[in-house]
Design a protein around this motif. Structure first.
Motif, PDB file in Angstrom:
ATOM      1  N   GLY B  78       0.832  -1.212   0.000  1.00  0.00           N
ATOM      2  CA  GLY B  78       0.000   0.000   0.000  1.00  0.00           C
ATOM      3  C   GLY B  78       0.866   1.261   0.000  1.00  0.00           C
ATOM      4  O   GLY B  78       1.983   1.258   0.524  1.00  0.00           O
ATOM      5  N   LEU B  79       0.362   2.326  -0.602  1.00  0.00           N
ATOM      6  CA  LEU B  79       1.122   3.581  -0.669  1.00  0.00           C
ATOM      7  C   LEU B  79       0.962   4.366   0.635  1.00  0.00           C
ATOM      8  O   LEU B  79      -0.164   4.619   1.081  1.00  0.00           O
ATOM      9  N   VAL B  80       2.085   4.733   1.213  1.00  0.00           N
ATOM     10  CA  VAL B  80       2.080   5.494   2.468  1.00  0.00           C
ATOM     11  C   VAL B  80       2.938   6.744   2.279  1.00  0.00           C
ATOM     12  O   VAL B  80       4.093   6.651   1.843  1.00  0.00           O
ATOM     13  N   LEU B  81       2.332   7.902   2.591  1.00  0.00           N
ATOM     14  CA  LEU B  81       3.025   9.184   2.478  1.00  0.00           C
ATOM     15  C   LEU B  81       3.169   9.769   3.878  1.00  0.00           C
ATOM     16  O   LEU B  81       2.175   9.980   4.576  1.00  0.00           O
ATOM     17  N   GLY B  82       4.385  10.021   4.290  1.00  0.00           N
ATOM     18  CA  GLY B  82       4.617  10.651   5.602  1.00  0.00           C
ATOM     19  C   GLY B  82       5.164  12.049   5.420  1.00  0.00           C
ATOM     20  O   GLY B  82       6.192  12.244   4.773  1.00  0.00           O
ATOM     21  N   ILE B  83       4.459  13.039   5.979  1.00  0.00           N
ATOM     22  CA  ILE B  83       4.857  14.439   5.831  1.00  0.00           C
ATOM     23  C   ILE B  83       5.352  14.960   7.169  1.00  0.00           C
ATOM     24  O   ILE B  83       4.607  14.922   8.158  1.00  0.00           O
ATOM     25  N   HIS B 120      11.952  10.548 -10.497  1.00  0.00           N
ATOM     26  CA  HIS B 120      10.562  10.644 -10.945  1.00  0.00           C
ATOM     27  C   HIS B 120       9.921   9.274 -11.065  1.00  0.00           C
ATOM     28  O   HIS B 120       8.737   9.157 -11.368  1.00  0.00           O
ATOM     29  N   ASN B 121      10.729   8.246 -10.808  1.00  0.00           N
ATOM     30  CA  ASN B 121      10.240   6.891 -11.010  1.00  0.00           C
ATOM     31  C   ASN B 121       9.682   6.309  -9.713  1.00  0.00           C
ATOM     32  O   ASN B 121      10.037   5.205  -9.303  1.00  0.00           O
ATOM     33  N   THR B 122       8.838   7.099  -9.031  1.00  0.00           N
ATOM     34  CA  THR B 122       8.176   6.606  -7.825  1.00  0.00           C
ATOM     35  C   THR B 122       6.689   6.924  -7.959  1.00  0.00           C
ATOM     36  O   THR B 122       6.316   7.826  -8.725  1.00  0.00           O
ATOM     37  N   PRO B 123       5.846   6.216  -7.206  1.00  0.00           N
ATOM     38  CA  PRO B 123       4.400   6.508  -7.286  1.00  0.00           C
ATOM     39  C   PRO B 123       4.060   7.893  -6.753  1.00  0.00           C
ATOM     40  O   PRO B 123       2.931   8.348  -6.917  1.00  0.00           O
ATOM     41  N   PHE B 124       5.007   8.556  -6.127  1.00  0.00           N
ATOM     42  CA  PHE B 124       4.734   9.833  -5.465  1.00  0.00           C
ATOM     43  C   PHE B 124       5.209  11.033  -6.279  1.00  0.00           C
ATOM     44  O   PHE B 124       4.865  12.172  -5.966  1.00  0.00           O
ATOM     45  N   THR B 125       6.037  10.781  -7.281  1.00  0.00           N
ATOM     46  CA  THR B 125       6.663  11.900  -7.994  1.00  0.00           C
ATOM     47  C   THR B 125       6.536  11.775  -9.504  1.00  0.00           C
ATOM     48  O   THR B 125       7.115  12.579 -10.235  1.00  0.00           O
ATOM     49  N   ASP B 197       2.665  23.659  -6.349  1.00  0.00           N
ATOM     50  CA  ASP B 197       3.573  22.567  -6.724  1.00  0.00           C
ATOM     51  C   ASP B 197       3.339  21.286  -5.934  1.00  0.00           C
ATOM     52  O   ASP B 197       3.632  20.189  -6.407  1.00  0.00           O
ATOM     53  N   GLY B 198       2.827  21.421  -4.720  1.00  0.00           N
ATOM     54  CA  GLY B 198       2.620  20.239  -3.889  1.00  0.00           C
ATOM     55  C   GLY B 198       1.542  19.323  -4.427  1.00  0.00           C
ATOM     56  O   GLY B 198       1.527  18.112  -4.145  1.00  0.00           O
ATOM     57  N   LEU B 199       0.639  19.908  -5.198  1.00  0.00           N
ATOM     58  CA  LEU B 199      -0.459  19.116  -5.750  1.00  0.00           C
ATOM     59  C   LEU B 199       0.057  17.948  -6.589  1.00  0.00           C
ATOM     60  O   LEU B 199      -0.565  16.879  -6.644  1.00  0.00           O
ATOM     61  N   ALA B 200       1.218  18.134  -7.259  1.00  0.00           N
ATOM     62  CA  ALA B 200       1.756  17.092  -8.136  1.00  0.00           C
ATOM     63  C   ALA B 200       2.005  15.790  -7.366  1.00  0.00           C
ATOM     64  O   ALA B 200       1.884  14.700  -7.924  1.00  0.00           O
ATOM     65  N   ILE B 201       2.335  15.903  -6.100  1.00  0.00           N
ATOM     66  CA  ILE B 201       2.583  14.689  -5.308  1.00  0.00           C
ATOM     67  C   ILE B 201       1.274  13.931  -5.074  1.00  0.00           C
ATOM     68  O   ILE B 201       1.222  12.705  -5.228  1.00  0.00           O
ATOM     69  N   PHE B 202       0.206  14.665  -4.764  1.00  0.00           N
ATOM     70  CA  PHE B 202      -1.091  13.993  -4.577  1.00  0.00           C
ATOM     71  C   PHE B 202      -1.606  13.434  -5.904  1.00  0.00           C
ATOM     72  O   PHE B 202      -2.164  12.342  -5.956  1.00  0.00           O
ATOM     73  N   GLU B 203      -1.375  14.168  -6.983  1.00  0.00           N
ATOM     74  CA  GLU B 203      -1.812  13.676  -8.294  1.00  0.00           C
ATOM     75  C   GLU B 203      -1.015  12.458  -8.718  1.00  0.00           C
ATOM     76  O   GLU B 203      -1.561  11.528  -9.341  1.00  0.00           O
ATOM     77  N   SER B 204       0.256  12.417  -8.394  1.00  0.00           N
ATOM     78  CA  SER B 204       1.069  11.241  -8.705  1.00  0.00           C
ATOM     79  C   SER B 204       0.506  10.007  -8.009  1.00  0.00           C
ATOM     80  O   SER B 204       0.421   8.926  -8.605  1.00  0.00           O
ATOM     81  N   ILE B 205       0.116  10.208  -6.740  1.00  0.00           N
ATOM     82  CA  ILE B 205      -0.430   9.072  -5.981  1.00  0.00           C
ATOM     83  C   ILE B 205      -1.718   8.580  -6.643  1.00  0.00           C
ATOM     84  O   ILE B 205      -1.922   7.384  -6.825  1.00  0.00           O
TER      85      ILE B 205
END
Lengths: 729, 216
Positions: B78-83, B120-125, B197-205
């Motif tokens: 599962g994808l987990v994002l820690g901020i 850029h080769n991650t589900p987050f970027t 710019d931060g939106l790109a991380i959520f859109e990548s997910i």
């Protein structure tokens, strides 16, 4: 409690012989230990405002936007759409002078509790700070560093953005720094809550942190007397803050209010249980029975008087109908907040304190809350200024470029970045204008979410500013205090906001001295006049007296926090010049002079002389013109001309925008004189500046003032950026 | 898709993360005492000061009941994002390598920083531009790892706000499904706040989730 041989106990607790006689007469007997402890706090300057209450009645407190005026934990104004903004500024000066980190942190914690006690969610913190000269004083650098860390620690940790503030450095604050914190909260009208206890038979529930010995006597010992060299010994009377406990308390309190479970709510601040419980009883016109044996303690062996006066932080007191008590306790359990029934409301008008059922004190509520004598001051204007000038830092015959450089890097004008970078300004997703982007902080009223402002619909917001200027109030307390109000309103105008109300914190010296009484009386008259001039009522505030050290009183420092509304935050005005080619205009009737100015300070002059006369109708017209020009997008930028004068204001517009300007000042205009709150620098295309005095154009990499100076922008920006940070490193 | 945002007592940026995630999908809050992740497709461990962080940032939160479920969710891909505090918690939980230390200047810092996306080769970027402007706000953000790690974000030259090793701002685990970063992408999703710019991380997910078989 035992009295020393030297003097009776009541004098040690700050009561005069006359006051003690009134107590004995009112009670018909000598008070017991618990009673004397409670009375000494409730009759302290901090709680009873005995030297300022009569003067404060001169301030206008009503207006069409006012929902809650002075008297509750915080005032509130209507911002439309069924929403209210609650706000208040309060001082924590003496605790911070003794222990700056915890003093400042608990100052923030205390003002935040005032906000959620009235049912509002805190959405912003601002602060107003005064210290001695950081250039020469190691102590002032220490106080600044730790106070700023304390403010950040509390605000950042609890998740409330610190969005603005101001700092000034003057020798008179060397021993007695000022830490004023302002909080702003948002609430639906229906959630606004009173602290008045209601309904005999209802239960009194204490919730939040455990009660310990911290802060005992803070209100009477620290807050109501002058500081002396021996005050390090008072460090144990400063409270310790726990923002995590307060974060839980905040969420818990708002959930209790949203569920409609509370009859009233009050925070515990100065004088702890004594003050909050007796004020609840007084406002509700009821009595209370309270058992200190039920109060959860940090230290088991605390005496009843200690429990009654403890200033342990992060505690709230609420009144609950008996059948709802279990639900209240369940919500507290969810948030892991300790909650205990400690008493009940009675119909006796008597505040009775028990310890495990045994009566240990009984006082009539009116005696505690209302009967403290109010004193008339004996104001007398001093023959000469009370304050001396400092070291000369720039020659009086220096050329204009040298003078501008000196002003931009002076501690009072240089960039505050080194300070505000220690605060989180963006949490809660409302912040549109951060520090140094606009003259006032701007917050969106709806959170900024996917659908906010969809289809170009306006996003309403508020602008908030906090201001004060001790030097100019010292020159002329009446005119100087009025100027602070004008300047605060000018800051709001630059963002496009219209003032709704203000809160004040009156920081003065010892009012029992005639010259301080005169400063206080004059300043309040000036504030009252300016409030009427601009139609901005006072909805709450705080008075901090006895700000003196053996070296003398502080500069008289009324601090004003003002809240305004703007129809669409997308149109919020900014400081920085935006577009090369834009024309630059001067708005307002600007009548600058040097007395009390920053340049006078750099010249080594004492704050003395006279302030410029004001034309109130011209001030109103200028504010209206700027507000409307910003709202209509006629202006690309707007900035009020404040400390340092017109060239400093223009330089700040250049620095913030990263672009130069060519200026032709009107003949005879003093480039460094000051006339606060009256005039503005705006920029924009020519057609939007109709009727204004055009003084130049945006463009280039220099600030080029015809006939005076031509300095590279990069040099000015570097001086402005490094001025304060260099002094602190 | 649905994001789940964990809320510990002391979490501050939970609602902000929820609002940001809701710009690209659904988002709901998950309470620290609950083990049920409610079928979310990605988990966000947001910023703040969980349990006050009086011991060591993230050291208590790793023991929360909900974190047992998050660890299991991550082990299953599962994808987990820690901020920020979430990054600290993921390091404390062992889901990410390394640790966050107190800033080299010992102070809290808020600053809008430039970030270089170095992977850029991650589900987050995957949909990120080469550089991002996103704010940081922390006291404990100096990344340190004794072994080589998979770096995703670096502070651009001159933008390192905390003395982080090799300018590291964000890393992924070896499997590539757990991402921690100190900057706050949820505070850079609206032009009114200065950056989107931060939106790109959520859109990548969202893009990554839409191409995957959902995690059980």
């Amino acid at each position: 409690m035992s009295s020393t041989d030297a003097q009776p106990r009541y004098r040690e607790l700050g009561l005069t012989d006359h006051e003690y006689e009134l107590i004995v007469t009112g009670l018909g007997r000598e008070p017991g230990d618990v009673e004397l402890a409670m009375l000494s706090l409730m009759w302290s300057e901090h709680c009873a405002y005995k030297h300022s209450k009569k003067l404060l009645s001169r301030l206008p407190t009503t207006g069409r936007h006012v929902l809650v005026g002075p008297g509750e934990n915080a005032g509130a104004v209507d911002v439309g759409d069924g929403m209210a903004i609650a706000f208040k500024v309060e001082s924590h000066n003496h605790p911070s002078a003794v222990e700056p980190f915890q003093g400042a942190a608990t100052g923030v914690g205390g003002i935040l509790r005032d906000i959620f006690a009235v049912g509002a969610r805190p959405i912003a913190v601002l602060d107003s700070l005064r210290f001695g000269e950081v250039a020469t004083s190691q102590r002032s650098r220490y106080l600044l560093e730790h106070a700023v860390a304390g403010i950040g620690h509390y605000g950042n940790s609890i998740g409330v953005p610190t969005i603005g503030g101001e700092i000034y450095f003057e020798p008179s604050y060397e021993q007695n720094c000022l830490i004023n914190a302002m909080a702003v909260g948002l609430a639906p009208h229906a959630r606004l809550t009173s602290a008045a206890a209601a309904g005999p038979g209802n239960l009194l529930i204490l919730f939040g942190a455990l009660t310990g010995r911290d802060g005992i006597g803070g209100a009477s010992v620290l807050a109501s007397a002058e500081l002396t060299d021996a005050d390090d010994s008072k460090r144990p009377t400063v409270q310790i803050g726990d923002p995590f406990a307060e974060k839980k308390l905040l969420e818990c309190s708002l959930e209790l209010l949203d569920a409609g479970l509370l009859a009233s709510l009050q925070d515990l601040g100065a004088a702890g249980l004594t003050s909050s419980a007796s004020e609840m009883a007084s406002k509700g016109d009821v009595g209370l029975d309270l058992d200190v044996g039920k109060v959860p303690l940090r230290e088991a062996d605390m005496e009843p008087f200690e429990i009654m006066v403890s200033e342990s932080q992060e505690r709230m007191l609420c009144v609950v109908e008996p059948h709802l008590a279990d639900q209240v306790l369940a919500v507290c359990e969810k948030w892991e907040v300790t909650a205990t029934v400690i008493g009940k409301v009675t119909d006796t008008h008597s505040f009775r304190v028990f310890k495990n059922g045994e009566l240990v004190g009984e006082l009539p509520v009116p005696l505690l809350v209302d009967d403290c004598p109010l004193y008339d001051l004996e104001p007398e204007a001093p023959a000469t200024t009370l304050y001396v000038g400092g070291e000369q830092q720039v020659a009086t015959d220096a050329d204009p470029a040298t003078t501008l450089r000196a002003l931009l890097q002076s501690a009072n004008i240089a960039s505050r970045r080194v300070v505000f970078e220690q605060y989180d300004p963006v949490v809660q997703s409302r912040t549109v204008c951060r520090p140094e982007q606009a003259d006032a902080a701007v917050l969106a009223l709806p959170v900024l979410a996917a659908g906010t402002g969809a289809g170009g619909a306006p996003i309403p917001g508020i602008a908030v500013s906090i201001d004060g200027n001790g030097r100019r109030v010292a020159v002329d307390p009446r005119a100087g205090a009025a100027e602070v109000v004008y300047e605060c309103a000018a800051n709001l105008a630059c963002t496009g906001a219209e003032p709704l109300g203000l809160t004040n914190c009156l920081n003065f010296g010892n009012p029992e001295k005639p010259h301080v009484a005169w400063q206080l009386s004059e300043a309040i008259d000036g504030l009252a006049q300016a409030c009427r001039d601009l139609d901005v009522p006072v909805v709450g505030g705080n008075v901090s007296l006895y700000n003196e050290s053996p070296d003398g009183p502080i500069l008289p420092t009324p601090v004003i926090g003002m809240v305004g509304r703007l129809p669409d935050v997308r149109r919020a005005g900014r400081i920085g010049f935006a577009n090369p080619g834009d024309r630059i205009a001067l708005v307002g009737s600007f009548n600058p002079s040097r007395d009390g100015s920053e340049l006078a300070k750099l010249h080594g002059s004492a704050p003395a002389g006279a302030l410029p006369d004001k034309d109130v109708s011209a001030i109103r017209a200028a504010h209206d013109r700027v507000r409307q020009g910003v709202r209509d997008r006629e202006f690309s930028s707007a900035h009020d001309i404040a400390e340092g004068g017109i060239l400093v204001a223009i330089a700040e517009c250049c620095i913030a925008g990263g672009v130069g300007a060519i200026i032709n000042l009107p003949a005879g205009l003093d480039p460094f004189g000051e006339d606060l709150g009256t005039a503005f620098i705006v920029s924009g295309p020519t057609e939007g500046l109709d009727g204004l005095t055009i003084i130049g154009a945006v463009g280039g990499r220099e600030l080029n003032v015809q006939g005076l100076l031509n300095v590279p922008l990069s040099e000015l920006a570097d001086l402005h950026a490094a001025g304060l940070s260099t002094l602190l490193s | 898709m649905k994001f789940g945002v964990i809320r510990f007592p002391g979490t501050c940026d939970d609602v902000d993360a929820q609002l940001a995630a809701a710009r690209v999908g659904e988002a709901e809050l998950l309470w620290h005492r609950d083990r049920d992740l409610k079928g979310v497709d990605a988990v966000i461990v947001p910023g703040g000061f969980s349990y006050g962080d009086y011991l060591r940032a993230g050291a208590i939160a790793r023991f929360a009941p909900v974190m047992e479920s998050v660890v299991e969710f991550a082990r299953e891909g599962g994808l987990v994002l820690g901020i920020c505090n979430g990054f600290q918690i993921l390091c404390e939980s062992g889901l990410l390598p390394g640790a966050l230390l107190v800033n080299n200047h010992l102070k809290f810092v808020f600053r809008q920083v430039q970030l270089d996306v170095v992977d850029h080769n991650t589900p987050f970027t995957r949909t990120c531009p080469p550089t991002l402007s996103i704010p940081v706000k922390h006291t404990t953000g100096r990344y340190y790892a004794p072994e080589p790690v998979q770096v995703v974000l670096r502070y651009a030259p001159g933008h390192n706000p905390n003395g982080s090793q090799d300018d590291i701002a964000g890393v992924v685990n070896n499997a590539g499904n757990v991402f921690g970063l100190m900057p706050h992408p949820e505070h850079a999703v609206d032009a009114l706040t200065g950056s989107t710019d931060g939106l790109a991380i959520f859109e990548s997910i969202r893009a990554a989730v839409s191409e995957r078989i959902p995690v059980a």
